[in-house]
Design a protein around this motif. Structure first.
Motif, PDB file in Angstrom:
ATOM      1  N   TRP A   1      36.814  14.063  14.939  1.00 60.87           N
ATOM      2  CA  TRP A   1      35.835  14.887  14.569  1.00 60.87           C
ATOM      3  C   TRP A   1      36.035  15.809  13.189  1.00 60.87           C
ATOM      4  O   TRP A   1      35.069  15.710  12.487  1.00 60.87           O
ATOM      5  CB  TRP A   1      35.468  15.959  15.683  1.00 60.87           C
TER       6      TRP A   1
ATOM      7  N   LEU B   1      27.276  21.319   6.621  1.00 57.44           N
ATOM      8  CA  LEU B   1      27.682  19.862   7.466  1.00 57.44           C
ATOM      9  C   LEU B   1      28.998  19.786   7.518  1.00 57.44           C
ATOM     10  O   LEU B   1      29.450  19.085   8.671  1.00 57.44           O
ATOM     11  CB  LEU B   1      27.056  18.920   6.596  1.00 57.44           C
TER      12      LEU B   1
ATOM     13  N   GLU C   1      29.189  23.789  13.692  1.00 60.13           N
ATOM     14  CA  GLU C   1      29.708  24.126  14.981  1.00 60.13           C
ATOM     15  C   GLU C   1      29.204  23.259  16.281  1.00 60.13           C
ATOM     16  O   GLU C   1      29.966  22.894  17.368  1.00 60.13           O
ATOM     17  CB  GLU C   1      29.969  25.522  15.298  1.00 60.13           C
ATOM     18  N   SER C   2      28.231  22.834  16.192  1.00 55.87           N
ATOM     19  CA  SER C   2      27.115  22.355  17.266  1.00 55.87           C
ATOM     20  C   SER C   2      27.322  20.768  17.240  1.00 55.87           C
ATOM     21  O   SER C   2      27.077  20.374  18.342  1.00 55.87           O
ATOM     22  CB  SER C   2      25.759  22.842  17.246  1.00 55.87           C
ATOM     23  N   GLU C   3      27.681  20.206  16.373  1.00 57.92           N
ATOM     24  CA  GLU C   3      27.746  18.742  16.006  1.00 57.92           C
ATOM     25  C   GLU C   3      29.284  18.203  16.169  1.00 57.92           C
ATOM     26  O   GLU C   3      29.591  17.462  16.883  1.00 57.92           O
ATOM     27  CB  GLU C   3      27.173  18.323  14.967  1.00 57.92           C
ATOM     28  N   LEU C   4      29.903  18.787  15.280  1.00 62.98           N
ATOM     29  CA  LEU C   4      31.357  18.258  15.104  1.00 62.98           C
ATOM     30  C   LEU C   4      32.300  19.495  15.605  1.00 62.98           C
ATOM     31  O   LEU C   4      33.424  19.367  15.108  1.00 62.98           O
ATOM     32  CB  LEU C   4      31.621  18.075  13.563  1.00 62.98           C
ATOM     33  N   VAL C   5      31.889  20.234  16.151  1.00 60.92           N
ATOM     34  CA  VAL C   5      32.844  21.394  16.595  1.00 60.92           C
ATOM     35  C   VAL C   5      33.705  21.959  15.600  1.00 60.92           C
ATOM     36  O   VAL C   5      34.984  21.947  15.790  1.00 60.92           O
ATOM     37  CB  VAL C   5      33.515  20.893  17.766  1.00 60.92           C
TER      38      VAL C   5
ATOM     39  N   ARG D   1      19.943  23.839  10.007  1.00 60.26           N
ATOM     40  CA  ARG D   1      20.670  23.067   8.862  1.00 60.26           C
ATOM     41  C   ARG D   1      20.173  21.507   8.662  1.00 60.26           C
ATOM     42  O   ARG D   1      19.485  21.106   9.686  1.00 60.26           O
ATOM     43  CB  ARG D   1      22.165  22.803   9.425  1.00 60.26           C
TER      44      ARG D   1
END
Lengths: 349, 395
Positions: free
Chosen positions: A155, A233, A237-241, A316
């Motif tokens: 990630w 990007l 925080e919600s996709e790649l922590v 985003r």
């Protein structure tokens, strides 16, 4: 810096000192002042951001630490980060993992050397100041890549790759957006750029129709440059922590954090320098009463607040949309502005 | 590009012929601890850079044997376990189970006459909980896409609903408010006032949400034409609720298979129309929920209007409930979709078997299909648009 050197020369300690040693001492003093200033400013920005976010989200934000509206919260957080255990992920690339946060912070910190806070308060009054500032801030991406790769986390790697692609791309419109002004003033020296905007408020570059669009494009590109929403990007925080700094704890994490806020101020200060009349208030009569540094910092802080405001309002973009906006909209648009301005110069001459 | 092509795509460095650089797919675990999977869902994804090739959901991290427990607890005791299924809409789950037991009793010859007053209370509370559940879906969806502020706005309004529920039944999340034969307590007068106040304020808030998020250019760009679920696939995969209606299927159990007193209400079934892109994309699924909140307000207003001034809240029920042998499947429209209970009774004080058909479990299936070829960011957006609650997926 020259002012600092002259002041140091008058102190009893410097009597009979080698002039070169004195210059070195002045440099060291300036660097430590900036370092403390940057760290302090970043802490204040973090607190401001939390309060503003709280205000926008109908809550309070920090309220307890230090009694009055949690004003000590950032310091408490800093102490907490200092005391935290320094965790190394298994099989992390030791060297890269260690230098990642340092590079990020250094990149942000280097930019301060050329910022013209006032006619005399300039670390290094370089003739290529603008170029230097952009070059320094692109060092950040090296740190991001090092951190993402060194973390040994897929990630994080995603975040780093995104960050590299994004920052490298957005540097182009960022540089191109200020080019018309450089063409107009004929210098890359930041102080000279400000002096060109002396006088009443309509002398500011932002009130020139072509430069206005350049300002707009610069502002958006700078958001991408410092990885702030809607262009955060590399972190997401919600996709790649949290992306490239997922694996960091303690002071290493704090360096990323400080670097981000320090960088926010640098890009804002450059916008103020190039477009918003730098240390001039816009009314010549008032200029004599207000310290130029206060005006300069005040304007920059205002722009930082705009960045914070945008962060808490917008969702985003997706990574391909981000690239699309950069390569197919911003770069042609900024190139077009450069062309348009050149054309207008030729015609109006 | 297929997996085979990718693994064959090799590159060699000059002077390093012995060790060819191999390009391969990246295998990543998304979850069970991941902020976008809305609970302990684990997705095993293979990606080529940002492009997702396959998505495989792995379940069971929240499995609590809820169905088996039904066989060892009395009919009443099991209501508590239905709370823990869709914990964001516990009232609707309670009602689904109670409705199933009541209908089974009717089918096997026991008279269960729910008083008019209790019926109205049930509708009001269930629709309020529907709004609360959709608010969470709306708020967390913003969060998935990086907009943090709508989440707090949504929670602020949900808080008002939870306060009402607290006054009604004392709990804020696990209500166990519905009972077989009615509801457990009456709505106190001050809670009733709060409901009316909420109904007055809430439509204005919806306008605010739409201005903040729904019509936001970036938001629309992120969602339109992404995760398109066509009509046939949605039906074939057994999707229900907003996921099904987002694909343009005009199907709502409240209207098409009414239970309770739902046949008396006048409301529109919100369906996706593909306003911003393709029919059945993420935006449609999201927007159906926003429209449904509006309709729920309408239903509650009508329910309050038709509510008798006072009345019984419970039907006459035996002290120890025993259901005559029989079998029934009853489905109700929960916020996430069709909540069905298949109950088999052997005449005892507890169910012989109680199978739950939970909506999010079936909606999750479609993710495997939707996720193919998406970008990782879109995968997060798609998961959010399905509005999964792991409590009812795993049970």
């Amino acid at each position: 810096m020259d002012a600092l050197r002259e002041w140091l020369a008058t102190t009893p300690m410097a009597q009979g000192m080698d002039p070169e040693l004195l210059t070195g001492l002045a440099m060291l003093t300036f660097a430590s002042l900036v370092l403390v200033g940057v760290a302090l400013a970043a802490m204040i920005f973090i607190w401001c951001e939390r309060k503003i976010a709280g205000y926008m989200q109908s809550r309070y934000g920090p309220m307890y630490t230090g009694r009055f509206h949690g004003w000590l919260q950032s310091i408490a957080d800093g102490v907490k980060l200092l005391l935290k255990e320094d965790i190394w992920p298994a099989n992390a690339d030791k060297l890269l993992f260690r230098i990642g946060p340092l590079l990020v912070f250094t990149g942000a910190f280097l930019g301060y050397a050329v910022l013209p806070f006032s006619p005399t308060w300039v670390g290094a009054n370089l003739d290529i100041g603008l170029l230097y500032a952009f070059a320094a801030s692109s060092l950040v991406v090296t740190g991001v890549l090092a951190a993402g790769w060194g973390s040994n986390n897929k990630w994080s790697l995603f975040g780093a790759m995104r960050g590299a692609a994004q920052v490298v791309s957005y540097e182009i419109p960022l540089g191109l957006a200020v080019l018309p002004i450089v063409m107009s003033v004929g210098t890359l020296n930041l102080s000279q750029l400000i002096i060109a905007q002396q006088g009443y408020i309509w002398n500011w570059h932002v009130f020139n129709p072509i430069f206005f669009f350049a300002f707009f494009l610069y502002l958006i590109s700078s958001l991408a440059e410092v990885n702030r929403l809607p262009f955060d990007l590399p972190e997401t925080e919600s996709e790649l922590v949290s992306g490239y700094h997922t694996e960091y704890t303690g002071m290493k994490f704090a360096f990323f954090f400080l670097g981000e806020y320090a960088d926010m101020f640098v890009v804002s200060a450059i916008a103020v320098t190039v477009f918003l009349g730098g240390w001039y208030t816009g009314i010549p009569a008032v200029d004599n009463f207000v310290h130029p540094a206060v005006v300069f910092i005040g304007k920059s802080v205002l722009l930082v607040m705009v960045q914070i405001w945008l962060r808490w309002t917008l969702p985003r973009l997706r990574v391909d949309q981000l690239m699309f906006v950069c390569w197919k909209v911003f770069i042609p648009a900024t190139l077009g502005l450069v062309f348009l301005y050149g054309l207008s110069r030729v015609i109006l001459r | 590009m297929t997996d085979l092509q990718l693994s064959e795509r090799t590159a060699t460095m000059p002077g390093d012929q012995a060790r060819p650089l191999k390009s391969d797919l990246l295998h990543i675990n998304m979850g069970p601890q991941h902020p976008s999977t809305h609970g302990v869902l684990r997705l095993f994804i293979t990606t080529d850079g940002e492009i997702v090739h396959t998505v495989t959901p792995y379940l069971g991290y929240l499995h609590r044997c809820a169905e088996k427990i039904a066989e060892g607890t009395t009919w009443h005791q099991y209501i508590v376990y239905t709370d823990r299924m869709d914990y964001l809409a516990a009232m609707n789950c309670n009602w689904g189970y109670c409705e199933a037991v009541e209908q089974l009793m009717r089918a096997t010859g026991t008279e269960v006459e729910i008083p008019e007053y209790a019926q109205c209370v049930r509708v009001i509370i269930a629709e309020l909980n529907r709004i609360a559940s959709h608010l969470i879906a709306f708020g967390t969806y913003g969060l998935d896409l990086g907009a943090m502020t709508p989440f707090f706005y949504a929670l602020r309004e949900r808080e008002a609903i939870l306060n009402i529920f607290e006054k009604v039944c004392g709990a804020r999340l696990m209500y166990s408010y519905y009972d077989i034969g009615g509801v457990k307590w009456d709505i106190p007068p001050d809670a009733m006032e709060e409901i009316k106040l909420f109904l007055k304020i809430f439509p204005k808030k919806l306008v605010e949400y739409n201005a903040l998020l729904t019509e936001n250019k970036i938001f629309v760009e992120r969602l339109a034409n992404v995760g398109v679920l066509d009509r046939e696939t949605a039906i074939a995969y057994g999707c229900t609720g907003p996921v099904l209606r987002g694909s343009g299927v005009d199907w709502d159990l409240r209207r098409d298979e009414p239970w309770g007193i739902y046949d008396r209400f006048d409301f529109e079934v919100a369906i996706g129309r593909g306003q911003m892109g393709t029919l059945g994309d993420n935006w449609d699924r999201y927007y159906v929920r926003m429209l449904e909140m509006e309709q729920s307000v309408k239903i509650i207003e009508q329910a309050i209007a038709m509510m008798p001034a006072e009345g019984e809240i419970m039907a006459k029920m035996p002290r120890t409930l025993k259901v005559a042998p029989g079998e029934i499947f009853v489905r109700t429209e929960a916020p996430k979709g069709e909540m069905g209970f298949h109950i088999i009774s052997d005449g005892g004080a507890e169910a012989f078997r109680c199978k739950t058909r939970s909506p999010a479990f079936h909606n999750l299936h479609v993710l495997e299909k939707l996720g193919e070829g998406q970008m990782i960011s879109d995968l997060c957006a798609t998961i959010g648009s399905l509005d999964l609650v792991l409590g009812e997926i795993d049970r």
